[in-house]
Design a protein around this motif. Structure first.
Motif, mmCIF file in Angstrom:
data_model
loop_
_atom_site.group_PDB
_atom_site.id
_atom_site.type_symbol
_atom_site.label_atom_id
_atom_site.label_comp_id
_atom_site.label_asym_id
_atom_site.label_seq_id
_atom_site.Cartn_x
_atom_site.Cartn_y
_atom_site.Cartn_z
ATOM 1 N N VAL A 47 0.961 -1.190 -0.009
ATOM 2 C CA VAL A 47 0.025 -0.070 0.188
ATOM 3 C C VAL A 47 0.835 1.386 -0.034
ATOM 4 O O VAL A 47 0.174 2.348 -0.018
ATOM 5 C CB VAL A 47 -0.904 -0.011 0.987
ATOM 6 C CG1 VAL A 47 -1.826 -1.303 1.043
ATOM 7 C CG2 VAL A 47 -0.285 0.023 2.544
ATOM 8 N N ARG A 48 2.026 1.141 -0.039
ATOM 9 C CA ARG A 48 3.041 2.154 0.080
ATOM 10 C C ARG A 48 2.709 2.865 -1.310
ATOM 11 O O ARG A 48 2.338 2.167 -2.450
ATOM 12 C CB ARG A 48 4.387 1.919 0.013
ATOM 13 C CG ARG A 48 4.648 1.654 1.508
ATOM 14 C CD ARG A 48 6.218 1.002 1.513
ATOM 15 N NE ARG A 48 6.563 0.541 2.899
ATOM 16 C CZ ARG A 48 7.532 -0.396 3.251
ATOM 17 N NH1 ARG A 48 8.242 -0.451 2.061
ATOM 18 N NH2 ARG A 48 7.603 -0.849 4.271
ATOM 19 N N HIS A 49 3.151 4.179 -1.752
ATOM 20 C CA HIS A 49 3.309 4.872 -2.646
ATOM 21 C C HIS A 49 1.859 4.792 -3.424
ATOM 22 O O HIS A 49 1.756 4.425 -4.560
ATOM 23 C CB HIS A 49 4.161 4.391 -3.752
ATOM 24 C CG HIS A 49 5.757 4.456 -3.230
ATOM 25 N ND1 HIS A 49 6.380 5.629 -2.747
ATOM 26 C CD2 HIS A 49 6.512 3.570 -2.874
ATOM 27 C CE1 HIS A 49 7.400 5.347 -2.352
ATOM 28 N NE2 HIS A 49 7.641 3.985 -2.196
ATOM 29 N N ARG A 50 0.851 5.089 -2.779
ATOM 30 C CA ARG A 50 -0.567 5.383 -3.266
ATOM 31 C C ARG A 50 -1.198 4.061 -3.803
ATOM 32 O O ARG A 50 -1.912 3.579 -4.850
ATOM 33 C CB ARG A 50 -0.626 6.195 -4.378
ATOM 34 C CG ARG A 50 -0.423 7.855 -3.756
ATOM 35 C CD ARG A 50 -0.735 8.879 -4.750
ATOM 36 N NE ARG A 50 0.086 8.240 -5.925
ATOM 37 C CZ ARG A 50 0.522 9.249 -6.748
ATOM 38 N NH1 ARG A 50 0.426 10.506 -6.521
ATOM 39 N NH2 ARG A 50 1.274 8.703 -8.053
ATOM 40 N N GLY A 51 -0.853 3.090 -3.083
ATOM 41 C CA GLY A 51 -1.119 1.555 -3.414
ATOM 42 C C GLY A 51 -0.634 0.979 -5.030
ATOM 43 O O GLY A 51 -1.379 0.017 -5.445
ATOM 44 N N GLU A 52 0.306 1.562 -5.551
ATOM 45 C CA GLU A 52 0.559 1.190 -7.070
ATOM 46 C C GLU A 52 1.181 -0.260 -6.900
ATOM 47 O O GLU A 52 0.669 -0.957 -7.947
ATOM 48 C CB GLU A 52 1.855 2.100 -7.334
ATOM 49 C CG GLU A 52 1.476 3.473 -7.875
ATOM 50 C CD GLU A 52 0.159 3.787 -8.699
ATOM 51 O OE1 GLU A 52 0.463 3.072 -9.705
ATOM 52 O OE2 GLU A 52 -0.537 4.720 -8.469
ATOM 53 N N ALA A 53 1.861 -0.709 -5.944
ATOM 54 C CA ALA A 53 2.251 -2.307 -6.129
ATOM 55 C C ALA A 53 0.619 -2.918 -6.024
ATOM 56 O O ALA A 53 0.705 -4.057 -6.615
ATOM 57 C CB ALA A 53 3.091 -2.512 -4.947
ATOM 58 N N LEU A 54 -0.205 -2.488 -5.240
ATOM 59 C CA LEU A 54 -1.407 -3.227 -4.983
ATOM 60 C C LEU A 54 -2.254 -3.377 -6.456
ATOM 61 O O LEU A 54 -2.899 -4.367 -6.601
ATOM 62 C CB LEU A 54 -2.336 -2.742 -3.848
ATOM 63 C CG LEU A 54 -3.783 -3.489 -3.392
ATOM 64 C CD1 LEU A 54 -3.567 -4.925 -3.156
ATOM 65 C CD2 LEU A 54 -4.593 -2.647 -2.441
ATOM 66 N N LYS A 55 -2.371 -2.190 -7.153
ATOM 67 C CA LYS A 55 -2.809 -2.150 -8.346
ATOM 68 C C LYS A 55 -2.313 -2.923 -9.459
ATOM 69 O O LYS A 55 -2.944 -3.554 -9.994
ATOM 70 C CB LYS A 55 -2.938 -0.511 -8.838
ATOM 71 C CG LYS A 55 -3.754 0.308 -8.017
ATOM 72 C CD LYS A 55 -3.331 1.751 -8.606
ATOM 73 C CE LYS A 55 -4.266 3.046 -7.555
ATOM 74 N NZ LYS A 55 -3.976 4.099 -8.322
ATOM 75 N N ALA A 56 -0.966 -3.138 -9.384
ATOM 76 C CA ALA A 56 -0.237 -3.978 -10.081
ATOM 77 C C ALA A 56 -0.526 -5.216 -9.918
ATOM 78 O O ALA A 56 -0.956 -6.354 -10.921
ATOM 79 C CB ALA A 56 1.379 -3.696 -10.054
ATOM 80 N N LEU A 57 -0.909 -5.681 -8.661
ATOM 81 C CA LEU A 57 -1.069 -7.178 -8.173
ATOM 82 C C LEU A 57 -2.229 -7.485 -8.847
ATOM 83 O O LEU A 57 -2.644 -8.312 -9.147
ATOM 84 C CB LEU A 57 -0.814 -7.195 -6.791
ATOM 85 C CG LEU A 57 -1.345 -8.739 -6.333
ATOM 86 C CD1 LEU A 57 -0.376 -9.988 -6.999
ATOM 87 C CD2 LEU A 57 -0.986 -8.702 -4.739
ATOM 88 N N GLN A 58 -3.421 -6.587 -8.419
ATOM 89 C CA GLN A 58 -4.636 -6.599 -9.242
ATOM 90 C C GLN A 58 -4.740 -6.895 -10.619
ATOM 91 O O GLN A 58 -5.540 -7.642 -10.891
ATOM 92 C CB GLN A 58 -5.677 -5.429 -8.583
ATOM 93 C CG GLN A 58 -6.917 -5.673 -9.406
ATOM 94 C CD GLN A 58 -7.893 -6.592 -8.417
ATOM 95 O OE1 GLN A 58 -7.919 -6.525 -7.254
ATOM 96 N NE2 GLN A 58 -8.300 -7.591 -9.217
ATOM 97 N N HIS A 59 -4.098 -6.298 -11.287
ATOM 98 C CA HIS A 59 -3.979 -6.467 -12.638
ATOM 99 C C HIS A 59 -3.441 -7.637 -13.051
ATOM 100 O O HIS A 59 -3.895 -8.411 -13.937
ATOM 101 C CB HIS A 59 -3.213 -5.347 -13.302
ATOM 102 C CG HIS A 59 -3.124 -5.309 -14.791
ATOM 103 N ND1 HIS A 59 -3.937 -5.049 -15.432
ATOM 104 C CD2 HIS A 59 -2.108 -5.675 -15.808
ATOM 105 C CE1 HIS A 59 -3.733 -5.079 -17.066
ATOM 106 N NE2 HIS A 59 -2.449 -5.530 -16.878
ATOM 107 N N VAL A 60 -2.415 -8.107 -12.421
ATOM 108 C CA VAL A 60 -2.007 -9.323 -12.461
ATOM 109 C C VAL A 60 -3.039 -10.598 -12.399
ATOM 110 O O VAL A 60 -3.088 -11.648 -13.174
ATOM 111 C CB VAL A 60 -0.721 -9.833 -11.743
ATOM 112 C CG1 VAL A 60 -0.110 -11.078 -11.846
ATOM 113 C CG2 VAL A 60 0.467 -8.832 -12.333
#
Length: 150
Positions: A47-60
């Motif tokens: 959830v760091r950096h406005r959740g960008e990693a979480l968004k990427a994981l959702q996309h995957v």
């Protein structure tokens, strides 16, 4: 859906293992599909950096498992309830801007938003009578215009 959800939970557990973190995953079934909320202190990394990693994981997850889900259901990947909170904020903002457009007669804009976020905005605006929303733009992320006219 349970079988698909189990496969995704297994994938997320392997993903977390590759990151070197331990994260229990809570599964909650709703109208639109399952919400998989990863918990535990270590998962804060998503959830760091406005959740960008979480968004990427959702996309995957969408790309890898989306076609296997029945009846246009989705699986929502969350971490520490971050997405749930952001979704609620976005819906509240959309309703506020819809009311403002209705009161002032001036168009309001929100964005740029990805398709999932735009859907939340359109649904929230639809709850306000006499106000309409439209996505503007030709890229993946678009702006939503909220107005009193179609």
């Amino acid at each position: 859906m349970a079988d698909s959800t189990e496969q995704i939970v297994d994938f997320l557990n392997r993903f977390n293992g590759a990151l070197g973190v331990t994260s229990p995953i809570e599964v909650e079934h709703g109208e639109d599909g399952a919400r998989l909320n990863m918990t535990g202190e270590e998962i804060e990394i998503l959830v760091r950096h406005r959740g960008e990693a979480l968004k990427a994981l959702q996309h995957v997850v969408d790309m890898a498992f989306g076609r296997d889900l029945p009846d246009a259901k989705r699986v929502f990947v969350d971490a520490l309830g971050y997405r749930r909170g952001k979704d609620l904020e976005l819906k509240q903002m959309a309703r506020f801007l819809a009311s403002k457009a209705k009161d002032t007669g001036m168009d309001q804009q929100v964005g740029p938003l990805n398709p999932y976020e735009r859907r939340l905005v359109h649904m929230a605006v639809a709850e306000v009578p006499g106000v309409f929303s439209e996505s503007i733009g030709d890229a993946f992320t678009k702006t939503v215009t909220i107005s009193t006219r179609r």
